[in-house]
Scaffold this motif. Structure first.
Motif, PDB file in Angstrom:
ATOM      1  N   CYS A 247      49.657  49.966 -91.369  1.00  0.00           N
ATOM      2  CA  CYS A 247      51.094  50.166 -91.209  1.00  0.00           C
ATOM      3  C   CYS A 247      51.596  49.517 -89.930  1.00  0.00           C
ATOM      4  O   CYS A 247      50.824  49.206 -89.021  1.00  0.00           O
ATOM      5  N   VAL A 248      52.897  49.310 -89.892  1.00  0.00           N
ATOM      6  CA  VAL A 248      53.619  49.010 -88.657  1.00  0.00           C
ATOM      7  C   VAL A 248      54.346  50.286 -88.275  1.00  0.00           C
ATOM      8  O   VAL A 248      55.052  50.872 -89.104  1.00  0.00           O
ATOM      9  N   ARG A 249      54.169  50.728 -87.045  1.00  0.00           N
ATOM     10  CA  ARG A 249      54.863  51.929 -86.583  1.00  0.00           C
ATOM     11  C   ARG A 249      56.028  51.511 -85.693  1.00  0.00           C
ATOM     12  O   ARG A 249      55.851  50.738 -84.743  1.00  0.00           O
ATOM     13  N   ALA A 250      57.209  52.005 -86.020  1.00  0.00           N
ATOM     14  CA  ALA A 250      58.414  51.714 -85.240  1.00  0.00           C
ATOM     15  C   ALA A 250      58.850  52.969 -84.509  1.00  0.00           C
ATOM     16  O   ALA A 250      58.974  54.029 -85.111  1.00  0.00           O
ATOM     17  N   MET A 251      59.092  52.834 -83.216  1.00  0.00           N
ATOM     18  CA  MET A 251      59.530  53.963 -82.395  1.00  0.00           C
ATOM     19  C   MET A 251      60.858  53.583 -81.752  1.00  0.00           C
ATOM     20  O   MET A 251      60.958  52.574 -81.045  1.00  0.00           O
ATOM     21  N   LEU A 252      61.877  54.377 -82.028  1.00  0.00           N
ATOM     22  CA  LEU A 252      63.230  54.101 -81.548  1.00  0.00           C
ATOM     23  C   LEU A 252      63.630  55.142 -80.513  1.00  0.00           C
ATOM     24  O   LEU A 252      63.466  56.338 -80.729  1.00  0.00           O
ATOM     25  N   GLY A 253      64.136  54.680 -79.379  1.00  0.00           N
ATOM     26  CA  GLY A 253      64.528  55.618 -78.339  1.00  0.00           C
ATOM     27  C   GLY A 253      65.313  54.948 -77.237  1.00  0.00           C
ATOM     28  O   GLY A 253      65.912  53.889 -77.435  1.00  0.00           O
ATOM     29  N   GLU A 254      65.277  55.560 -76.069  1.00  0.00           N
ATOM     30  CA  GLU A 254      66.053  55.076 -74.938  1.00  0.00           C
ATOM     31  C   GLU A 254      65.130  54.715 -73.782  1.00  0.00           C
ATOM     32  O   GLU A 254      64.158  55.407 -73.503  1.00  0.00           O
ATOM     33  N   THR A 255      65.437  53.597 -73.128  1.00  0.00           N
ATOM     34  CA  THR A 255      64.744  53.202 -71.907  1.00  0.00           C
ATOM     35  C   THR A 255      65.772  53.014 -70.811  1.00  0.00           C
ATOM     36  O   THR A 255      66.956  52.850 -71.067  1.00  0.00           O
ATOM     37  N   SER A 256      65.292  53.046 -69.586  1.00  0.00           N
ATOM     38  CA  SER A 256      66.173  52.755 -68.462  1.00  0.00           C
ATOM     39  C   SER A 256      66.583  51.298 -68.504  1.00  0.00           C
ATOM     40  O   SER A 256      65.815  50.420 -68.916  1.00  0.00           O
ATOM     41  N   ASN A 257      67.794  51.023 -68.071  1.00  0.00           N
ATOM     42  CA  ASN A 257      68.248  49.637 -68.001  1.00  0.00           C
ATOM     43  C   ASN A 257      67.514  48.848 -66.936  1.00  0.00           C
ATOM     44  O   ASN A 257      67.541  47.623 -66.930  1.00  0.00           O
ATOM     45  N   ASN A 258      66.874  49.552 -66.013  1.00  0.00           N
ATOM     46  CA  ASN A 258      66.291  48.883 -64.857  1.00  0.00           C
ATOM     47  C   ASN A 258      64.769  48.848 -64.923  1.00  0.00           C
ATOM     48  O   ASN A 258      64.081  49.319 -64.026  1.00  0.00           O
ATOM     49  N   THR A 259      64.256  48.332 -66.015  1.00  0.00           N
ATOM     50  CA  THR A 259      62.824  48.146 -66.176  1.00  0.00           C
ATOM     51  C   THR A 259      62.561  46.685 -66.463  1.00  0.00           C
ATOM     52  O   THR A 259      63.187  46.103 -67.345  1.00  0.00           O
ATOM     53  N   ASP A 260      61.656  46.086 -65.708  1.00  0.00           N
ATOM     54  CA  ASP A 260      61.311  44.703 -65.982  1.00  0.00           C
ATOM     55  C   ASP A 260      59.864  44.457 -65.585  1.00  0.00           C
ATOM     56  O   ASP A 260      59.195  45.333 -65.046  1.00  0.00           O
ATOM     57  N   GLU A 261      59.389  43.267 -65.886  1.00  0.00           N
ATOM     58  CA  GLU A 261      58.028  42.886 -65.536  1.00  0.00           C
ATOM     59  C   GLU A 261      58.071  41.873 -64.402  1.00  0.00           C
ATOM     60  O   GLU A 261      58.883  40.939 -64.412  1.00  0.00           O
ATOM     61  N   ILE A 262      57.207  42.078 -63.422  1.00  0.00           N
ATOM     62  CA  ILE A 262      57.100  41.124 -62.334  1.00  0.00           C
ATOM     63  C   ILE A 262      55.636  40.733 -62.172  1.00  0.00           C
ATOM     64  O   ILE A 262      54.724  41.425 -62.646  1.00  0.00           O
ATOM     65  N   LEU A 263      55.424  39.624 -61.503  1.00  0.00           N
ATOM     66  CA  LEU A 263      54.075  39.108 -61.291  1.00  0.00           C
ATOM     67  C   LEU A 263      53.658  39.318 -59.847  1.00  0.00           C
ATOM     68  O   LEU A 263      54.480  39.219 -58.925  1.00  0.00           O
ATOM     69  N   GLU A 264      52.381  39.590 -59.662  1.00  0.00           N
ATOM     70  CA  GLU A 264      51.795  39.598 -58.323  1.00  0.00           C
ATOM     71  C   GLU A 264      50.798  38.460 -58.253  1.00  0.00           C
ATOM     72  O   GLU A 264      49.833  38.405 -59.021  1.00  0.00           O
ATOM     73  N   LEU A 265      51.027  37.530 -57.351  1.00  0.00           N
ATOM     74  CA  LEU A 265      50.110  36.425 -57.091  1.00  0.00           C
ATOM     75  C   LEU A 265      49.426  36.704 -55.763  1.00  0.00           C
ATOM     76  O   LEU A 265      50.098  36.947 -54.754  1.00  0.00           O
ATOM     77  N   SER A 266      48.099  36.680 -55.731  1.00  0.00           N
ATOM     78  CA  SER A 266      47.390  37.041 -54.513  1.00  0.00           C
ATOM     79  C   SER A 266      46.234  36.089 -54.250  1.00  0.00           C
ATOM     80  O   SER A 266      45.697  35.453 -55.173  1.00  0.00           O
ATOM     81  N   CYS A 267      45.862  35.984 -52.985  1.00  0.00           N
ATOM     82  CA  CYS A 267      44.705  35.170 -52.602  1.00  0.00           C
ATOM     83  C   CYS A 267      44.147  35.696 -51.287  1.00  0.00           C
ATOM     84  O   CYS A 267      44.848  36.353 -50.508  1.00  0.00           O
ATOM     85  N   ASN A 268      42.868  35.417 -51.026  1.00  0.00           N
ATOM     86  CA  ASN A 268      42.198  35.823 -49.804  1.00  0.00           C
ATOM     87  C   ASN A 268      42.133  34.635 -48.840  1.00  0.00           C
ATOM     88  O   ASN A 268      41.798  33.511 -49.246  1.00  0.00           O
ATOM     89  N   LEU A 269      42.451  34.885 -47.576  1.00  0.00           N
ATOM     90  CA  LEU A 269      42.483  33.833 -46.562  1.00  0.00           C
ATOM     91  C   LEU A 269      41.616  34.246 -45.375  1.00  0.00           C
ATOM     92  O   LEU A 269      41.754  35.365 -44.868  1.00  0.00           O
ATOM     93  N   ASP A 270      40.740  33.351 -44.926  1.00  0.00           N
ATOM     94  CA  ASP A 270      39.918  33.667 -43.745  1.00  0.00           C
ATOM     95  C   ASP A 270      39.862  32.516 -42.750  1.00  0.00           C
ATOM     96  O   ASP A 270      39.086  32.550 -41.799  1.00  0.00           O
ATOM     97  N   ASP A 271      40.683  31.481 -42.958  1.00  0.00           N
ATOM     98  CA  ASP A 271      40.635  30.327 -42.067  1.00  0.00           C
ATOM     99  C   ASP A 271      42.028  29.830 -41.689  1.00  0.00           C
ATOM    100  O   ASP A 271      42.243  28.639 -41.472  1.00  0.00           O
TER     101      ASP A 271
END
Length: 399
Positions: A247-271
Protein backbone atom coordinates in the motif's frame (compact mmCIF):
# COMPACT_ATOMS: atom_id res chain seq x y z
CA UNK A 1 0.40 24.62 6.62
CA UNK A 2 -1.73 21.80 5.20
CA UNK A 3 0.78 19.03 4.52
CA UNK A 4 0.61 15.57 2.97
CA UNK A 5 3.11 12.83 3.76
CA UNK A 6 3.24 9.76 1.50
CA UNK A 7 4.82 6.58 2.82
CA UNK A 8 6.21 4.76 -0.23
CA UNK A 9 7.78 1.85 1.63
CA UNK A 10 6.09 -0.50 -0.86
CA UNK A 11 6.57 1.72 -3.88
CA UNK A 12 3.75 3.47 -5.66
CA UNK A 13 1.40 3.10 -8.61
CA UNK A 14 -1.14 5.58 -9.91
CA UNK A 15 -4.14 3.72 -8.54
CA UNK A 16 -2.47 3.28 -5.13
CA UNK A 17 -1.82 7.02 -4.80
CA UNK A 18 -5.33 7.94 -5.93
CA UNK A 19 -6.85 5.42 -3.49
CA UNK A 20 -4.79 6.74 -0.57
CA UNK A 21 -5.85 10.33 -1.31
CA UNK A 22 -9.45 9.24 -1.83
CA UNK A 23 -9.53 7.89 1.73
CA UNK A 24 -8.74 11.39 3.01
CA UNK A 25 -11.91 12.89 1.51
CA UNK A 26 -15.01 13.67 3.53
CA UNK A 27 -17.48 13.11 0.68
CA UNK A 28 -16.15 10.03 -1.07
CA UNK A 29 -19.30 9.10 -2.99
CA UNK A 30 -19.46 12.49 -4.66
CA UNK A 31 -15.90 12.14 -5.90
CA UNK A 32 -16.55 8.75 -7.53
CA UNK A 33 -19.62 10.16 -9.28
CA UNK A 34 -17.63 13.18 -10.44
CA UNK A 35 -14.67 11.23 -11.82
CA UNK A 36 -16.98 8.84 -13.68
CA UNK A 37 -18.97 11.73 -15.14
CA UNK A 38 -15.90 13.30 -16.77
CA UNK A 39 -16.26 11.12 -19.83
CA UNK A 40 -12.82 9.48 -19.97
CA UNK A 41 -13.44 7.14 -22.92
CA UNK A 42 -14.67 3.67 -21.87
CA UNK A 43 -13.42 4.12 -18.28
CA UNK A 44 -15.29 3.33 -15.06
CA UNK A 45 -13.67 3.81 -11.64
CA UNK A 46 -14.85 2.00 -8.51
CA UNK A 47 -13.50 2.35 -4.98
CA UNK A 48 -13.39 -1.03 -3.23
CA UNK A 49 -12.61 -1.71 0.42
CA UNK A 50 -10.10 -4.54 0.75
CA UNK A 51 -7.97 -6.01 3.54
CA UNK A 52 -4.25 -6.81 3.25
CA UNK A 53 -2.13 -8.08 6.14
CA UNK A 54 -4.94 -7.17 8.52
CA UNK A 55 -5.17 -3.53 7.36
CA UNK A 56 -8.29 -2.21 5.62
CA UNK A 57 -7.76 0.20 2.76
CA UNK A 58 -9.11 1.17 -0.64
CA UNK A 59 -8.36 -0.38 -4.01
CA UNK A 60 -9.18 1.98 -6.87
CA UNK A 61 -10.53 -0.37 -9.52
CA UNK A 62 -10.22 1.02 -13.05
CA UNK A 63 -12.00 -0.81 -15.85
CA UNK A 64 -11.78 -0.13 -19.57
CA UNK A 65 -14.72 -1.57 -21.50
CA UNK A 66 -15.62 -3.53 -18.37
CA UNK A 67 -12.21 -5.18 -17.93
CA UNK A 68 -10.01 -4.30 -14.95
CA UNK A 69 -6.60 -2.83 -15.72
CA UNK A 70 -4.66 -5.55 -13.88
CA UNK A 71 -6.00 -8.25 -16.19
CA UNK A 72 -4.83 -6.46 -19.32
CA UNK A 73 -1.48 -5.08 -20.38
CA UNK A 74 1.52 -4.60 -18.17
CA UNK A 75 2.14 -0.86 -17.83
CA UNK A 76 5.34 -1.20 -19.87
CA UNK A 77 3.37 -2.56 -22.81
CA UNK A 78 1.50 0.72 -23.11
CA UNK A 79 3.93 2.21 -25.61
CA UNK A 80 4.89 1.21 -29.14
CA UNK A 81 6.79 2.79 -32.02
CA UNK A 82 4.32 1.54 -34.62
CA UNK A 83 2.42 4.42 -36.19
CA UNK A 84 0.02 2.12 -37.98
CA UNK A 85 -1.60 0.38 -35.03
CA UNK A 86 -5.21 1.52 -34.93
CA UNK A 87 -5.51 1.15 -31.15
CA UNK A 88 -2.63 3.44 -30.23
CA UNK A 89 -2.55 7.12 -29.30
CA UNK A 90 0.19 9.70 -29.73
CA UNK A 91 1.13 12.25 -27.11
CA UNK A 92 -0.88 14.80 -29.09
CA UNK A 93 -3.94 12.54 -28.90
CA UNK A 94 -3.47 12.18 -25.16
CA UNK A 95 -3.30 15.96 -24.68
CA UNK A 96 -6.48 16.37 -26.69
CA UNK A 97 -8.30 13.77 -24.57
CA UNK A 98 -7.36 15.48 -21.30
CA UNK A 99 -8.03 18.98 -22.66
CA UNK A 100 -11.56 17.92 -23.64
CA UNK A 101 -12.47 16.80 -20.11
CA UNK A 102 -14.70 19.13 -18.01
CA UNK A 103 -11.95 19.98 -15.52
CA UNK A 104 -10.38 23.17 -14.20
CA UNK A 105 -7.41 24.51 -16.15
CA UNK A 106 -5.16 23.74 -13.18
CA UNK A 107 -6.12 20.07 -13.12
CA UNK A 108 -5.79 19.80 -16.90
CA UNK A 109 -2.38 21.46 -16.91
CA UNK A 110 -1.07 19.25 -14.10
CA UNK A 111 -2.40 16.10 -15.78
CA UNK A 112 -0.83 16.92 -19.15
CA UNK A 113 2.51 17.82 -17.53
CA UNK A 114 2.62 14.48 -15.71
CA UNK A 115 1.81 12.49 -18.83
CA UNK A 116 4.48 14.42 -20.74
CA UNK A 117 6.94 13.35 -18.07
CA UNK A 118 6.06 9.71 -18.78
CA UNK A 119 6.31 10.23 -22.55
CA UNK A 120 9.74 11.85 -22.22
CA UNK A 121 10.93 8.97 -20.06
CA UNK A 122 9.72 6.40 -22.61
CA UNK A 123 11.34 8.44 -25.38
CA UNK A 124 14.67 8.43 -23.58
CA UNK A 125 14.45 4.73 -22.67
CA UNK A 126 13.75 3.64 -26.27
CA UNK A 127 15.89 6.19 -28.04
CA UNK A 128 13.13 7.67 -30.18
CA UNK A 129 11.54 11.15 -30.31
CA UNK A 130 8.53 11.82 -28.12
CA UNK A 131 6.47 12.26 -31.30
CA UNK A 132 7.23 8.63 -32.23
CA UNK A 133 6.10 7.21 -28.89
CA UNK A 134 2.62 5.77 -29.22
CA UNK A 135 0.62 4.62 -26.22
CA UNK A 136 -1.67 1.64 -26.32
CA UNK A 137 -5.34 2.61 -26.00
CA UNK A 138 -5.74 0.61 -22.80
CA UNK A 139 -2.66 2.14 -21.22
CA UNK A 140 -3.66 5.64 -22.25
CA UNK A 141 -7.11 5.49 -20.67
CA UNK A 142 -5.88 3.69 -17.56
CA UNK A 143 -3.07 6.19 -16.96
CA UNK A 144 -5.32 9.17 -17.71
CA UNK A 145 -7.79 7.88 -15.11
CA UNK A 146 -5.08 7.52 -12.47
CA UNK A 147 -3.39 10.84 -13.24
CA UNK A 148 -6.58 12.89 -13.49
CA UNK A 149 -7.90 11.32 -10.28
CA UNK A 150 -4.75 12.25 -8.34
CA UNK A 151 -4.63 15.79 -9.76
CA UNK A 152 -8.29 16.31 -8.91
CA UNK A 153 -7.85 14.92 -5.40
CA UNK A 154 -4.81 17.11 -4.74
CA UNK A 155 -6.90 20.16 -5.62
CA UNK A 156 -9.90 19.07 -3.56
CA UNK A 157 -7.75 18.41 -0.50
CA UNK A 158 -6.11 21.83 -0.91
CA UNK A 159 -2.67 20.50 -0.02
CA UNK A 160 0.06 23.13 0.26
CA UNK A 161 3.13 20.93 0.59
CA UNK A 162 3.85 17.26 -0.10
CA UNK A 163 6.55 15.18 1.58
CA UNK A 164 7.33 11.56 0.73
CA UNK A 165 9.60 8.82 2.00
CA UNK A 166 12.38 7.44 -0.18
CA UNK A 167 10.75 5.15 -2.75
CA UNK A 168 11.05 1.38 -2.59
CA UNK A 169 11.30 0.32 -6.23
CA UNK A 170 11.56 -3.46 -5.74
CA UNK A 171 14.13 -5.75 -7.33
CA UNK A 172 14.57 -8.38 -10.00
CA UNK A 173 13.03 -8.08 -13.46
CA UNK A 174 9.73 -7.23 -15.12
CA UNK A 175 8.33 -8.77 -18.31
CA UNK A 176 7.03 -6.50 -21.04
CA UNK A 177 6.41 -6.45 -24.78
CA UNK A 178 10.06 -5.59 -25.46
CA UNK A 179 11.44 -8.43 -23.34
CA UNK A 180 12.69 -8.70 -19.78
CA UNK A 181 13.68 -5.42 -18.15
CA UNK A 182 15.50 -4.74 -14.87
CA UNK A 183 13.66 -3.21 -11.91
CA UNK A 184 13.24 -0.30 -11.79
CA UNK A 185 12.29 -0.32 -15.46
CA UNK A 186 14.21 2.19 -17.64
CA UNK A 187 11.35 4.70 -17.86
CA UNK A 188 10.77 4.58 -14.10
CA UNK A 189 14.49 4.94 -13.38
CA UNK A 190 14.68 7.95 -15.70
CA UNK A 191 11.74 9.69 -14.02
CA UNK A 192 13.20 9.06 -10.57
CA UNK A 193 16.56 10.69 -11.25
CA UNK A 194 17.54 12.94 -8.32
CA UNK A 195 14.95 11.17 -6.12
CA UNK A 196 16.06 8.89 -3.24
CA UNK A 197 15.16 5.28 -4.12
CA UNK A 198 16.17 1.86 -2.84
CA UNK A 199 15.71 -1.81 -3.67
CA UNK A 200 15.37 -4.73 -1.31
CA UNK A 201 14.50 -8.39 -0.99
CA UNK A 202 11.02 -8.09 -2.48
CA UNK A 203 11.08 -9.36 -6.06
CA UNK A 204 9.03 -7.46 -8.55
CA UNK A 205 8.22 -3.96 -9.71
CA UNK A 206 6.89 -1.86 -6.82
CA UNK A 207 7.01 1.55 -8.49
CA UNK A 208 5.46 2.07 -11.94
CA UNK A 209 6.18 4.93 -14.36
CA UNK A 210 2.82 6.52 -13.56
CA UNK A 211 3.44 6.31 -9.82
CA UNK A 212 6.95 7.68 -10.28
CA UNK A 213 5.73 10.61 -12.38
CA UNK A 214 3.01 11.55 -9.89
CA UNK A 215 5.48 11.54 -7.02
CA UNK A 216 8.14 13.45 -8.95
CA UNK A 217 5.60 16.11 -9.94
CA UNK A 218 3.88 16.75 -6.61
CA UNK A 219 6.44 15.93 -3.92
CA UNK A 220 8.57 18.85 -2.81
CA UNK A 221 10.77 16.97 -0.31
CA UNK A 222 11.77 13.31 -0.10
CA UNK A 223 13.03 12.08 3.26
CA UNK A 224 11.88 11.52 6.80
CA UNK A 225 8.37 12.38 7.86
CA UNK A 226 8.24 16.01 9.03
CA UNK A 227 6.98 17.00 12.45
CA UNK A 228 3.26 17.34 11.82
CA UNK A 229 -0.09 17.03 13.53
CA UNK A 230 -1.88 14.25 11.63
CA UNK A 231 -5.62 14.61 11.11
CA UNK A 232 -6.38 11.86 8.56
CA UNK A 233 -4.73 8.67 7.30
CA UNK A 234 -5.49 6.83 4.06
CA UNK A 235 -4.32 3.48 2.71
CA UNK A 236 -4.20 2.94 -1.06
CA UNK A 237 -3.91 -0.78 -1.78
CA UNK A 238 -2.05 -2.35 -4.68
CA UNK A 239 -3.21 -5.40 -6.59
CA UNK A 240 -0.39 -7.80 -5.72
CA UNK A 241 0.06 -9.53 -2.38
CA UNK A 242 3.36 -9.63 -0.48
CA UNK A 243 4.43 -10.49 3.06
CA UNK A 244 4.42 -6.73 3.72
CA UNK A 245 1.16 -4.86 3.18
CA UNK A 246 1.20 -3.56 -0.40
CA UNK A 247 0.00 0.00 0.00
CA UNK A 248 0.77 3.69 -0.15
CA UNK A 249 -0.07 5.37 3.15
CA UNK A 250 -1.14 9.01 3.02
CA UNK A 251 -1.07 11.15 6.16
CA UNK A 252 -2.73 14.56 6.05
CA UNK A 253 -2.16 17.18 8.72
CA UNK A 254 -0.57 20.46 9.69
CA UNK A 255 3.08 21.49 9.84
CA UNK A 256 4.70 24.70 10.93
CA UNK A 257 5.35 27.17 8.15
CA UNK A 258 8.89 27.55 9.42
CA UNK A 259 10.41 24.16 8.74
CA UNK A 260 13.13 23.67 6.17
CA UNK A 261 16.22 21.63 5.42
CA UNK A 262 19.70 23.05 5.69
CA UNK A 263 23.13 21.59 5.02
CA UNK A 264 26.12 21.40 7.31
CA UNK A 265 29.47 21.33 5.53
CA UNK A 266 32.40 20.54 7.81
CA UNK A 267 36.12 19.83 7.64
CA UNK A 268 39.05 19.33 10.03
CA UNK A 269 41.98 21.78 9.91
CA UNK A 270 45.36 21.39 11.62
CA UNK A 271 47.70 23.51 9.49
CA UNK A 272 46.06 26.95 9.34
CA UNK A 273 46.67 30.00 11.49
CA UNK A 274 43.79 31.59 13.40
CA UNK A 275 44.02 34.63 11.11
CA UNK A 276 43.57 32.51 7.98
CA UNK A 277 40.63 30.62 9.51
CA UNK A 278 39.05 33.91 10.53
CA UNK A 279 39.41 35.28 7.01
CA UNK A 280 37.83 32.12 5.54
CA UNK A 281 34.89 32.53 7.91
CA UNK A 282 34.41 36.14 6.78
CA UNK A 283 34.32 35.11 3.13
CA UNK A 284 31.80 32.35 3.84
CA UNK A 285 29.52 34.78 5.68
CA UNK A 286 29.86 37.21 2.78
CA UNK A 287 28.59 34.43 0.47
CA UNK A 288 25.38 34.09 2.54
CA UNK A 289 26.29 31.20 4.83
CA UNK A 290 23.59 30.88 7.49
CA UNK A 291 26.23 30.30 10.14
CA UNK A 292 29.94 29.57 10.34
CA UNK A 293 31.62 28.40 13.54
CA UNK A 294 34.67 26.53 14.79
CA UNK A 295 35.21 23.91 17.48
CA UNK A 296 38.61 22.90 18.93
CA UNK A 297 39.32 19.20 18.31
CA UNK A 298 42.10 16.68 18.73
CA UNK A 299 43.32 15.11 15.49
CA UNK A 300 45.61 12.27 14.47
CA UNK A 301 49.22 12.28 15.67
CA UNK A 302 47.95 14.11 18.79
CA UNK A 303 47.68 17.39 16.92
CA UNK A 304 45.29 20.06 18.17
CA UNK A 305 43.03 21.15 15.33
CA UNK A 306 39.93 23.09 14.39
CA UNK A 307 36.59 21.77 13.18
CA UNK A 308 35.12 24.27 10.70
CA UNK A 309 31.34 24.03 10.28
CA UNK A 310 29.34 25.93 7.66
CA UNK A 311 25.53 25.97 7.67
CA UNK A 312 23.84 26.89 4.39
CA UNK A 313 20.77 26.33 2.25
CA UNK A 314 20.94 23.56 -0.35
CA UNK A 315 21.03 25.98 -3.28
CA UNK A 316 24.22 27.50 -1.85
CA UNK A 317 26.04 24.19 -1.42
CA UNK A 318 28.26 24.36 -4.51
CA UNK A 319 29.28 27.94 -3.75
CA UNK A 320 30.19 27.05 -0.18
CA UNK A 321 32.18 23.99 -1.21
CA UNK A 322 34.23 26.04 -3.68
CA UNK A 323 34.92 28.70 -1.05
CA UNK A 324 35.92 26.18 1.62
CA UNK A 325 38.44 24.58 -0.74
CA UNK A 326 39.67 28.01 -1.86
CA UNK A 327 40.19 29.57 1.57
CA UNK A 328 41.19 26.56 3.68
CA UNK A 329 43.78 23.82 3.36
CA UNK A 330 41.31 20.95 3.70
CA UNK A 331 41.39 18.03 1.25
CA UNK A 332 37.82 16.88 1.97
CA UNK A 333 34.45 18.20 3.07
CA UNK A 334 31.67 16.31 4.84
CA UNK A 335 27.97 17.01 4.24
CA UNK A 336 25.11 16.46 6.70
CA UNK A 337 21.44 17.31 6.09
CA UNK A 338 19.55 18.85 8.98
CA UNK A 339 15.90 19.80 9.43
CA UNK A 340 15.60 23.27 10.90
CA UNK A 341 12.70 24.71 12.90
CA UNK A 342 12.54 28.49 13.23
CA UNK A 343 10.34 31.02 14.94
CA UNK A 344 8.46 33.64 12.97
CA UNK A 345 10.52 36.82 12.85
CA UNK A 346 9.90 40.52 12.38
CA UNK A 347 12.12 43.59 12.74
CA UNK A 348 10.81 46.46 14.86
CA UNK A 349 12.20 49.79 15.92
CA UNK A 350 11.50 51.78 19.06
CA UNK A 351 12.13 55.48 19.52
CA UNK A 352 14.03 56.61 22.62
CA UNK A 353 15.48 59.97 23.71
CA UNK A 354 18.86 58.50 22.78
CA UNK A 355 17.95 57.47 19.24
CA UNK A 356 16.15 54.64 17.47
CA UNK A 357 16.86 51.09 18.63
CA UNK A 358 16.17 48.12 16.42
CA UNK A 359 14.50 45.07 17.89
CA UNK A 360 14.13 41.49 16.67
CA UNK A 361 10.63 40.21 17.49
CA UNK A 362 10.10 36.43 17.20
CA UNK A 363 7.18 34.15 18.02
CA UNK A 364 5.80 30.63 17.50
CA UNK A 365 5.68 27.21 19.19
CA UNK A 366 4.06 28.90 22.19
CA UNK A 367 6.84 31.43 22.85
CA UNK A 368 7.38 35.15 22.23
CA UNK A 369 10.84 36.74 22.32
CA UNK A 370 12.30 40.20 21.81
CA UNK A 371 15.93 41.21 21.54
CA UNK A 372 17.52 44.61 20.95
CA UNK A 373 20.03 45.10 18.14
CA UNK A 374 23.48 45.02 19.71
CA UNK A 375 25.00 47.68 17.44
CA UNK A 376 22.31 50.20 18.43
CA UNK A 377 22.77 49.39 22.12
CA UNK A 378 26.54 49.68 21.84
CA UNK A 379 26.33 53.09 20.19
CA UNK A 380 24.09 54.46 22.96
CA UNK A 381 26.29 52.86 25.62
CA UNK A 382 29.38 54.58 24.24
CA UNK A 383 27.65 57.95 23.91
CA UNK A 384 26.18 57.80 27.43
CA UNK A 385 29.23 56.09 28.99
CA UNK A 386 27.09 53.18 30.21
CA UNK A 387 27.39 49.41 30.34
CA UNK A 388 25.34 47.32 27.94
CA UNK A 389 23.22 46.06 30.86
CA UNK A 390 22.43 49.59 32.01
CA UNK A 391 21.64 50.63 28.45
CA UNK A 392 19.16 47.75 28.06
CA UNK A 393 17.39 48.81 31.27
CA UNK A 394 17.29 52.43 30.12
CA UNK A 395 15.95 51.56 26.66
CA UNK A 396 13.35 49.21 28.16
CA UNK A 397 12.05 51.97 30.41
CA UNK A 398 11.43 54.06 27.28
CA UNK A 399 9.17 51.48 25.61
Amino acid sequence: MKTLYLDCGMGAAGDMISAALYELLEDKDTFIKEINSLGIPNVVITAEKIRKCGIVGTHMKVTINGIEEGTMLNEHEHHENNHNHEHHHSMHDMEHIIASLPLSEEVKSNSISIYKMIAEAESHAHGVPVTDIHFHEVGTMDAIADIVAVCLLMKKLNIKKVFASPIHVGSGHVHCAHGILPVPAPATAYILKQVPIYGGKIKGELCTPTGAALLKYFVTTFGEMPVMTVDKIGYGMGVKDFETVNCVRAMLGETSNNTDEILELSCNLDDMTPECIGYAMERLFDADALDVYTVPIGMKKNRPGTLLCVMCKSEKKEDMIRLIFKYTTTLGIRETIHRRYTLNRADKSITTPYGNVGMKHSWGYGVIREKYEYNDLAQIAREQNLSIEDTIRMVTDCK
